[in-house]
Design a protein around this motif. Sequence first.
Motif, mmCIF file in Angstrom:
data_model
loop_
_atom_site.group_PDB
_atom_site.id
_atom_site.type_symbol
_atom_site.label_atom_id
_atom_site.label_comp_id
_atom_site.label_asym_id
_atom_site.label_seq_id
_atom_site.Cartn_x
_atom_site.Cartn_y
_atom_site.Cartn_z
ATOM 1 N N PHE A 269 0.833 -1.201 0.000
ATOM 2 C CA PHE A 269 0.000 0.000 0.000
ATOM 3 C C PHE A 269 0.872 1.257 0.000
ATOM 4 C CE2 PHE A 269 -1.994 3.353 2.597
ATOM 5 C CZ PHE A 269 -3.121 3.617 1.839
ATOM 6 N N TRP A 270 1.881 1.304 0.874
ATOM 7 C CA TRP A 270 2.780 2.466 0.920
ATOM 8 C C TRP A 270 3.554 2.614 -0.385
ATOM 9 C CZ3 TRP A 270 4.904 1.181 6.477
ATOM 10 C CH2 TRP A 270 4.007 1.685 7.418
ATOM 11 N N ALA A 271 4.031 1.497 -0.932
ATOM 12 C CA ALA A 271 4.837 1.553 -2.150
ATOM 13 C C ALA A 271 4.040 2.114 -3.317
ATOM 14 C CB ALA A 271 5.384 0.165 -2.485
ATOM 15 N N VAL A 272 2.793 1.617 -3.482
ATOM 16 C CA VAL A 272 1.954 2.078 -4.588
ATOM 17 C C VAL A 272 1.589 3.548 -4.425
ATOM 18 C CG1 VAL A 272 -0.318 1.821 -5.678
ATOM 19 C CG2 VAL A 272 1.023 -0.219 -5.081
ATOM 20 N N ASN A 273 1.173 3.924 -3.231
ATOM 21 C CA ASN A 273 0.737 5.300 -3.015
ATOM 22 C C ASN A 273 1.906 6.277 -2.946
ATOM 23 O OD1 ASN A 273 -2.371 5.536 -2.575
ATOM 24 N ND2 ASN A 273 -1.771 3.590 -1.646
ATOM 25 N N ALA A 274 3.098 5.784 -2.645
ATOM 26 C CA ALA A 274 4.285 6.643 -2.733
ATOM 27 C C ALA A 274 4.491 7.103 -4.165
ATOM 28 C CB ALA A 274 5.515 5.886 -2.234
ATOM 29 N N TRP A 275 4.297 6.177 -5.102
ATOM 30 C CA TRP A 275 4.422 6.542 -6.518
ATOM 31 C C TRP A 275 3.331 7.528 -6.926
ATOM 32 C CZ3 TRP A 275 0.975 5.355 -10.614
ATOM 33 C CH2 TRP A 275 1.441 5.758 -11.867
ATOM 34 N N LEU A 276 2.088 7.247 -6.515
ATOM 35 C CA LEU A 276 0.970 8.116 -6.879
ATOM 36 C C LEU A 276 1.150 9.524 -6.303
ATOM 37 C CD1 LEU A 276 -1.968 5.608 -6.275
ATOM 38 C CD2 LEU A 276 -1.318 6.589 -8.485
ATOM 39 N N LEU A 277 1.449 9.609 -5.018
ATOM 40 C CA LEU A 277 1.562 10.913 -4.361
ATOM 41 C C LEU A 277 2.766 11.691 -4.866
ATOM 42 C CD1 LEU A 277 0.660 9.892 -0.701
ATOM 43 C CD2 LEU A 277 -0.719 11.301 -2.234
ATOM 44 N N SER A 278 3.892 11.019 -5.029
ATOM 45 C CA SER A 278 5.093 11.732 -5.476
ATOM 46 C C SER A 278 4.903 12.298 -6.877
ATOM 47 C CB SER A 278 6.314 10.798 -5.451
ATOM 48 O OG SER A 278 6.158 9.724 -6.365
ATOM 49 N N ARG A 279 4.271 11.546 -7.733
ATOM 50 C CA ARG A 279 4.053 12.028 -9.099
ATOM 51 C C ARG A 279 3.160 13.264 -9.113
ATOM 52 N NH1 ARG A 279 3.178 8.870 -14.670
ATOM 53 N NH2 ARG A 279 2.294 10.572 -15.885
ATOM 54 N N GLU A 280 2.038 13.192 -8.393
ATOM 55 C CA GLU A 280 1.101 14.310 -8.424
ATOM 56 C C GLU A 280 1.675 15.562 -7.755
ATOM 57 O OE1 GLU A 280 -2.344 16.649 -8.935
ATOM 58 O OE2 GLU A 280 -1.368 14.990 -9.982
ATOM 59 N N TYR A 281 2.252 15.413 -6.583
ATOM 60 C CA TYR A 281 2.774 16.594 -5.885
ATOM 61 C C TYR A 281 3.974 17.191 -6.607
ATOM 62 C CZ TYR A 281 -0.311 16.121 -1.873
ATOM 63 O OH TYR A 281 -1.419 16.086 -1.065
ATOM 64 N N PHE A 282 4.799 16.331 -7.209
ATOM 65 C CA PHE A 282 5.909 16.867 -7.991
ATOM 66 C C PHE A 282 5.395 17.682 -9.170
ATOM 67 C CE2 PHE A 282 8.532 16.486 -11.800
ATOM 68 C CZ PHE A 282 9.676 17.165 -11.373
ATOM 69 N N GLU A 283 4.417 17.127 -9.880
ATOM 70 C CA GLU A 283 3.881 17.842 -11.047
ATOM 71 C C GLU A 283 3.262 19.169 -10.635
ATOM 72 O OE1 GLU A 283 1.261 15.337 -13.225
ATOM 73 O OE2 GLU A 283 2.867 14.097 -14.050
ATOM 74 N N GLN A 284 2.557 19.191 -9.530
ATOM 75 C CA GLN A 284 1.949 20.435 -9.073
ATOM 76 C C GLN A 284 3.016 21.491 -8.803
ATOM 77 O OE1 GLN A 284 -0.580 19.597 -5.724
ATOM 78 N NE2 GLN A 284 -2.289 19.008 -7.012
ATOM 79 N N ALA A 285 4.099 21.079 -8.143
ATOM 80 C CA ALA A 285 5.163 22.032 -7.835
ATOM 81 C C ALA A 285 5.935 22.436 -9.085
ATOM 82 C CB ALA A 285 6.117 21.424 -6.797
ATOM 83 N N ALA A 286 6.217 21.466 -9.947
ATOM 84 C CA ALA A 286 7.025 21.737 -11.135
ATOM 85 C C ALA A 286 6.281 22.561 -12.173
ATOM 86 C CB ALA A 286 7.487 20.419 -11.751
ATOM 87 N N PHE A 287 4.990 22.298 -12.337
ATOM 88 C CA PHE A 287 4.231 22.996 -13.374
ATOM 89 C C PHE A 287 4.082 24.492 -13.073
ATOM 90 C CE2 PHE A 287 1.657 19.103 -15.064
ATOM 91 C CZ PHE A 287 2.851 18.536 -15.488
ATOM 92 N N ARG A 288 4.347 24.889 -11.831
ATOM 93 C CA ARG A 288 4.331 26.324 -11.516
ATOM 94 C C ARG A 288 5.530 27.023 -12.140
ATOM 95 N NH1 ARG A 288 5.065 28.421 -6.956
ATOM 96 N NH2 ARG A 288 3.441 30.031 -6.951
ATOM 97 N N ARG A 289 6.555 26.246 -12.506
ATOM 98 C CA ARG A 289 7.811 26.827 -12.981
ATOM 99 C C ARG A 289 8.104 26.542 -14.445
ATOM 100 N NH1 ARG A 289 9.404 30.980 -10.142
ATOM 101 N NH2 ARG A 289 8.507 30.722 -8.073
ATOM 102 N N VAL A 290 7.684 25.385 -14.926
ATOM 103 C CA VAL A 290 8.016 25.008 -16.307
ATOM 104 C C VAL A 290 6.813 24.354 -16.968
ATOM 105 C CG1 VAL A 290 10.477 24.693 -15.827
ATOM 106 C CG2 VAL A 290 8.904 22.771 -15.578
#
Length: 238
Positions: free
Chosen positions: A161-182
């Motif tokens: 459960f942690w492994a799967v949701n680590a991928w899901l959460l990291s992808r979404e939060y990274f994109e949210q932060a990154a898309f503000r810049r590029v």
Amino acid sequence: MFRDFIRAFSQLLSDRELRRPLVRSALLSVVGIVLLSVGLAALLPWLVSGASALFGLESLQEGYQRWDGVVNGVVGTGTAVILSVLFFPTLCVSVAGFFLDPVSRAVEARWYPDLPAPRDAGVVEPLVRSVRFGLVSLGLNLLLLPVYLLLGLAGIGVLVFWAVNAWLLSREYFEQAAFRRVSPGVADRVREQNARALWVEGLGLAFLASIPVVNLVTPVIGTAVFTHFVQRKGLFKS
């Protein structure tokens, strides 16, 4: 990883600009949990029927149908609440889109004051992205629910459960932060180059999101952590 989380929590305790979205985020998360619990309670008979058919557990279906009405309601509601906790990472993904800008602005103002103005993504883009990814996350976790339960009997279900949701959460939060810049294309390339580091960061969020009450801070902390991640990697400073 630890540095990003320490900075995020320390600012949450001392900065009013983060505490305001935290209150709104927590309230929205509570409403989401209630709605999710009600929805899962309504879906529970179909989930039991599907699990029985998939794994040949006719006794499970028969036992569920024989429950007394009151017991059925209590057990069903309790199960729905437990499942809503399991699906809380999905809720975090959806809630975060509403608080991206104020949290990111507060983090950048305190730790990275020399940054240029962020890319104007508008209001619709991050919200649509959060809803879309939230649906993907919900679908994937529903699909893997029997796996979580079966592996849980062996004591490793929570790890999956942690492994799967680590991928899901990291992808979404990274994109949210990154898309503000590029642009999304540039962000996608950077995400692929830093996949392992992103997953480790997401693992911390998945663990946080699985702790009742504490998980209410996850949308704000997740946004702050990945704002730090983006800048710590020196990816989008200009």
